[in-house]
Motif scaffolding. Structure first.
Motif, short mmCIF file in Angstrom:
data_model
loop_
_atom_site.label_atom_id
_atom_site.label_comp_id
_atom_site.label_asym_id
_atom_site.label_seq_id
_atom_site.Cartn_x
_atom_site.Cartn_y
_atom_site.Cartn_z
N ARG A 1 6.61 5.60 16.71
CA ARG A 1 7.71 5.01 15.94
C ARG A 1 7.19 4.26 14.72
O ARG A 1 7.79 4.30 13.64
N THR A 2 6.07 3.55 14.90
CA THR A 2 5.48 2.82 13.78
C THR A 2 5.08 3.80 12.67
O THR A 2 5.37 3.57 11.49
N ARG A 3 4.44 4.92 13.05
CA ARG A 3 4.06 5.93 12.05
C ARG A 3 5.30 6.50 11.37
O ARG A 3 5.29 6.75 10.16
N ALA A 4 6.36 6.71 12.13
CA ALA A 4 7.59 7.27 11.56
C ALA A 4 8.18 6.31 10.53
O ALA A 4 8.60 6.73 9.44
N TRP A 5 8.22 5.00 10.84
CA TRP A 5 8.76 4.01 9.90
C TRP A 5 7.90 3.93 8.64
O TRP A 5 8.44 3.85 7.53
N VAL A 6 6.60 3.92 8.81
CA VAL A 6 5.71 3.86 7.64
C VAL A 6 5.93 5.10 6.77
O VAL A 6 6.03 5.01 5.54
N GLY A 7 6.04 6.25 7.40
CA GLY A 7 6.29 7.49 6.65
C GLY A 7 7.61 7.45 5.91
O GLY A 7 7.70 7.87 4.74
N LEU A 8 8.65 6.91 6.55
CA LEU A 8 9.96 6.81 5.92
C LEU A 8 9.92 5.87 4.70
O LEU A 8 10.44 6.20 3.63
N VAL A 9 9.29 4.72 4.86
CA VAL A 9 9.20 3.75 3.77
C VAL A 9 8.42 4.35 2.59
O VAL A 9 8.84 4.24 1.43
#
Length: 129
Positions: A95-103
């Motif tokens: 989830r952390t990687r997904a949020w960083v990717g989205l930002v």
């Protein structure tokens, strides 16, 4: 001691008592394939830890060992073997990687839109009036 050594220990104890894998499987109702995986240290073929601990207790009881002694040996060995992170930790990392990717994607998109508008002259300097 690792999983293979622990499996050898179980095999040795079973053979000393003159029992076959099939006899242990019948008495414990543990599938023979799991008995074989346990005795050969094939961790990837074993179910979740809670099931393995119960299998070890049943196995030990059938061959005449003290069940808790066998579990303690397994737990001592299992502490020394590096284990995978728990599923919750893996999910958190995902989830952390997904949020960083989205930002990062949104930031890149905002820069692209700003660059296009600037190139088209839509984002000029404000005119004083």
């Amino acid at each position: 001691m690792d999983h293979i050594d622990f499996g050898r220990f179980l095999t040795q104890q079973r053979e000393l008592r003159g029992l076959s894998r099939d006899e242990v499987a019948r008495a414990t109702k543990i599938p023979p394939t799991l008995i074989a995986a346990l005795e050969s240290g094939q961790v990837e073929r074993l179910p979740a830890r809670i099931f393995v601990l119960n299998y070890i207790r049943a196995y030990a009881q059938v061959i005449g060992m003290e069940p808790e002694e066998a579990v303690l040996r397994y737990e001592e060995m299992d502490k020394t073997v590096p284990s995978e992170p728990p599923p919750a930790a893996l999910e958190h990392a995902r989830r952390t990687r997904a949020w960083v990717g989205l930002v990062l994607t949104l930031l890149a998109l905002a820069l692209l839109v700003g660059g296009v508008l600037l190139a088209m002259g839509k984002l000029g300097t404000p005119s004083g009036g």
